[in-house]
Design a protein around this motif. Sequence first.
Motif, PDB file in Angstrom:
ATOM      1  N   ILE A  50      40.966  58.938  69.170  1.00 22.26           N
ATOM      2  CA  ILE A  50      40.033  58.327  68.209  1.00 22.26           C
ATOM      3  C   ILE A  50      40.325  58.852  66.811  1.00 22.26           C
ATOM      4  N   MET A  51      39.773  58.156  65.825  1.00 20.69           N
ATOM      5  CA  MET A  51      39.802  58.627  64.452  1.00 20.69           C
ATOM      6  C   MET A  51      38.410  58.426  63.871  1.00 20.69           C
ATOM      7  N   ILE A  52      37.926  59.421  63.120  1.00 21.56           N
ATOM      8  CA  ILE A  52      36.595  59.381  62.528  1.00 21.56           C
ATOM      9  C   ILE A  52      36.729  59.565  61.022  1.00 21.56           C
ATOM     10  N   GLU A  53      36.062  58.692  60.267  1.00 21.01           N
ATOM     11  CA  GLU A  53      36.053  58.781  58.806  1.00 21.01           C
ATOM     12  C   GLU A  53      34.600  58.821  58.336  1.00 21.01           C
ATOM     13  N   ILE A  54      34.290  59.759  57.457  1.00 24.96           N
ATOM     14  CA  ILE A  54      32.936  59.886  56.930  1.00 24.96           C
ATOM     15  C   ILE A  54      32.833  59.030  55.664  1.00 24.96           C
ATOM     16  N   HIS A  68      33.602  71.847  62.415  1.00 23.49           N
ATOM     17  CA  HIS A  68      34.136  71.446  61.111  1.00 23.49           C
ATOM     18  C   HIS A  68      33.029  70.743  60.336  1.00 23.49           C
ATOM     19  N   HIS A  69      32.835  71.142  59.089  1.00 18.94           N
ATOM     20  CA  HIS A  69      31.868  70.495  58.211  1.00 18.94           C
ATOM     21  C   HIS A  69      32.600  69.349  57.511  1.00 18.94           C
ATOM     22  N   LEU A  70      32.225  68.103  57.836  1.00 17.39           N
ATOM     23  CA  LEU A  70      32.899  66.936  57.278  1.00 17.39           C
ATOM     24  C   LEU A  70      31.972  66.211  56.322  1.00 17.39           C
ATOM     25  N   GLU A  71      32.500  65.878  55.155  1.00 15.46           N
ATOM     26  CA  GLU A  71      31.745  65.177  54.127  1.00 15.46           C
ATOM     27  C   GLU A  71      32.419  63.855  53.808  1.00 15.46           C
ATOM     28  N   ARG A  72      31.756  63.083  52.964  1.00 13.61           N
ATOM     29  CA  ARG A  72      32.270  61.784  52.518  1.00 13.61           C
ATOM     30  C   ARG A  72      33.757  61.892  52.159  1.00 13.61           C
ATOM     31  N   GLY A  73      34.537  61.002  52.754  1.00 15.92           N
ATOM     32  CA  GLY A  73      35.970  60.964  52.489  1.00 15.92           C
ATOM     33  C   GLY A  73      36.825  61.681  53.508  1.00 15.92           C
ATOM     34  N   HIS A  74      36.246  62.584  54.299  1.00 14.63           N
ATOM     35  CA  HIS A  74      37.031  63.278  55.317  1.00 14.63           C
ATOM     36  C   HIS A  74      37.394  62.331  56.458  1.00 14.63           C
ATOM     37  N   ILE A  75      38.583  62.528  56.990  1.00 12.23           N
ATOM     38  CA  ILE A  75      39.071  61.780  58.157  1.00 12.23           C
ATOM     39  C   ILE A  75      39.594  62.807  59.155  1.00 12.23           C
ATOM     40  N   ILE A  76      39.263  62.604  60.422  1.00  6.94           N
ATOM     41  CA  ILE A  76      39.739  63.506  61.457  1.00  6.94           C
ATOM     42  C   ILE A  76      40.186  62.673  62.661  1.00  6.94           C
ATOM     43  N   ASN A  91      21.639  62.119  56.348  1.00 11.01           N
ATOM     44  CA  ASN A  91      21.813  60.725  56.740  1.00 11.01           C
ATOM     45  C   ASN A  91      23.282  60.387  56.500  1.00 11.01           C
ATOM     46  N   SER A  92      23.926  59.770  57.474  1.00 13.22           N
ATOM     47  CA  SER A  92      25.378  59.589  57.394  1.00 13.22           C
ATOM     48  C   SER A  92      25.822  58.256  57.964  1.00 13.22           C
ATOM     49  N   ILE A  93      26.953  57.784  57.433  1.00  6.75           N
ATOM     50  CA  ILE A  93      27.650  56.617  57.985  1.00  6.75           C
ATOM     51  C   ILE A  93      29.056  57.065  58.345  1.00  6.75           C
ATOM     52  N   VAL A  94      29.427  56.827  59.603  1.00  3.48           N
ATOM     53  CA  VAL A  94      30.727  57.226  60.128  1.00  3.48           C
ATOM     54  C   VAL A  94      31.453  55.984  60.619  1.00  3.48           C
ATOM     55  N   ARG A  95      32.726  55.882  60.276  1.00  2.00           N
ATOM     56  CA  ARG A  95      33.574  54.825  60.841  1.00  2.00           C
ATOM     57  C   ARG A  95      34.385  55.449  61.965  1.00  2.00           C
ATOM     58  N   LEU A  96      34.289  54.855  63.140  1.00  2.00           N
ATOM     59  CA  LEU A  96      34.998  55.333  64.324  1.00  2.00           C
ATOM     60  C   LEU A  96      36.050  54.306  64.711  1.00  2.00           C
ATOM     61  N   THR A  97      37.307  54.747  64.781  1.00  2.00           N
ATOM     62  CA  THR A  97      38.395  53.877  65.214  1.00  2.00           C
ATOM     63  C   THR A  97      38.692  54.169  66.678  1.00  2.00           C
ATOM     64  N   LEU A  98      38.584  53.119  67.496  1.00  2.00           N
ATOM     65  CA  LEU A  98      38.849  53.215  68.931  1.00  2.00           C
ATOM     66  C   LEU A  98      40.128  52.475  69.289  1.00  2.00           C
ATOM     67  N   SER A  99      40.725  52.883  70.382  1.00  2.04           N
ATOM     68  CA  SER A  99      41.822  52.131  70.971  1.00  2.04           C
ATOM     69  C   SER A  99      41.316  50.746  71.363  1.00  2.04           C
TER      70      SER A  99
END
Length: 113
Positions: A50-54, A68-76, A91-99
Motif C-alpha cells: 500500500i501507499m499512504i499520503e497525508i 512515525h508522525h506524518l503530516e500534510r504532504g508525507h507519503i509512506i 482531523n485528517s484526510i488520507v489517500r490510500l493507494t491499494l493494489s
Amino acid sequence: MILNNIWEGFPKKSKGPSVTMLLDTRTSKELKIEFTKDEMLKEHRTPFPIMIEIFEGEISFTAEGRTHHLERGHIISLEANVPHSLLAVQNSIVRLTLSKRDTIERVKKIDNK
C-alpha cells in the motif's frame, strides 16, 4: 480519463473513519479516508503493498514497532503483511493507494474500536 475531487463531501458526517473510493483505475484503487481527531484504524495487515499520503492533518502511523508522525504532504509505502495502525492526531484526510486486487470492503471492515 477518470476525474474526482478529494475535497468532495468534506467534512465527513459519520462517526468513525470514513472510507470513500476516489478512483478505480486499471492499475490501482485510490481511496480517501477521513478521520476526526483521535479516530484510528487498529493494527491490521494488508494482503498487498500500500501507499499512504497525508492530504490534511496529522496522523501517527505505527509499523514494525516504530511510530512515525506524518503530516500534510508525507507519503509512506508499506509492503504486504506488515502489521500497522493509524491514529489521527488532528482531523485528517488520507489517500490510500491499494493494489487493483485489493478491495475497499476489506478496508471498511478494519476494527476501529
